[in-house]
Design an enzyme around this catalytic site. Structure first.
Site, short mmCIF file in Angstrom:
data_model
loop_
_atom_site.label_atom_id
_atom_site.label_comp_id
_atom_site.label_asym_id
_atom_site.label_seq_id
_atom_site.Cartn_x
_atom_site.Cartn_y
_atom_site.Cartn_z
N THR A 83 -16.13 34.46 -31.68
CA THR A 83 -15.19 35.33 -31.31
C THR A 83 -13.83 35.81 -32.16
O THR A 83 -13.62 35.09 -33.13
CB THR A 83 -14.53 34.76 -30.03
OG1 THR A 83 -13.73 35.76 -29.34
CG2 THR A 83 -13.97 33.51 -30.29
N CYS A 197 -13.93 42.67 -31.64
CA CYS A 197 -14.45 41.96 -30.51
C CYS A 197 -15.91 41.86 -30.62
O CYS A 197 -16.67 42.95 -30.87
CB CYS A 197 -13.86 42.78 -29.19
SG CYS A 197 -14.60 41.88 -27.57
#
Length: 230
Positions: A83, A197
């Protein structure tokens, strides 16, 4: 082949992409039925997201260090945090490890440098877009101007990530909104867009926009394979 350790679950939708991309990359490089030696520690994203929005970054750092240590104890020789936002504590995690942690922004910055770009747009969570930990890291190794969309657009991107993409919801209206945001950034001078993202590539593809995209999920995963096979 080195064993890759993955801190996943943030969200599992993008973690599954990491697993797919890594194994496909190994198969391309080695041929036949080869796949990657890997270990994953997967967390509960509902807990992570709640802590993020409460600003409890010290607890999140503790959790990432714990997960990384589990990977190292299990034999991981290279660690990835799957992430972008949780790279806010990447340096703190690396300090507690005896094996390398591959920083996602470093891998992305290298790809931008190879493309010869000097002005890049960044999309991600509000944490990633608004705080310096990611933008500064992108520009650390080269002169690079990093821009983000306006406040209303940042709210839209953040909402779509947390309310839709981490749950596997692909909404055509959200895709159109992202396309408009990217078009506005390109018109303002962004030569390319970092999908900062790991869920955004589920929504936006290269053919959807007028400028190059830098898919942080794919770039991070492919760099890990490159290092694992050195």
């Amino acid at each position: 082949m080195k064993t890759i350790g993955l801190i996943g679950g943030m969200s599992w939708e993008s973690s599954s992409e990491y697993y797919r991309i890594i194994n496909q990359a190994v198969a391309r490089r080695l041929g036949g039925s080869h796949s990657c030696r890997s270990i994953m520690v997967s967390v509960d994203f509902a807990e992570i997201a709640a802590l993020q929005h409460r600003g409890e970054w010290a607890e999140l750092t503790r959790m990432m260090i714990e997960a990384a240590r589990k990977l190292e104890a299990g034999g991981a020789e290279l660690v990835l945090i799957c992430t972008n936002t949780m790279h806010k504590m990447a340096d703190a995690v690396q300090e507690q490890l005896g094996v390398p942690l591959l920083h996602i922004a470093d891998a992305v910055a290298d790809r931008i440098r190879e493309a010869g770009l000097s002005r890049i747009g960044l999309l991600g969570t509000k944490f990633t877009m608004e705080e310096p930990f990611y933008k500064d890291r992108l520009a650390w190794r080269q002169p690079l101007r990093v821009t983000v969309p306006d406040a209303a657009a940042r709210e839209t991107v953040h909402r779509v990530i947390y309310d839709e993409l981490v749950r596997g919801i692909i909404n055509p209206a959200s895709k159109a909104a992202f396309q408009q945001i990217i078009g506005t950034m390109a018109a303002a001078g962004a030569q390319g867009i970092v999908l900062g993202c790991t869920e955004i590539p589920l929504l936006i593809k290269p053919e959807d926009v007028p400028v190059p995209l830098f898919d942080s999920t794919a770039i991070h995963a492919e760099k890990a394979v490159e290092l694992a096979l050195q």
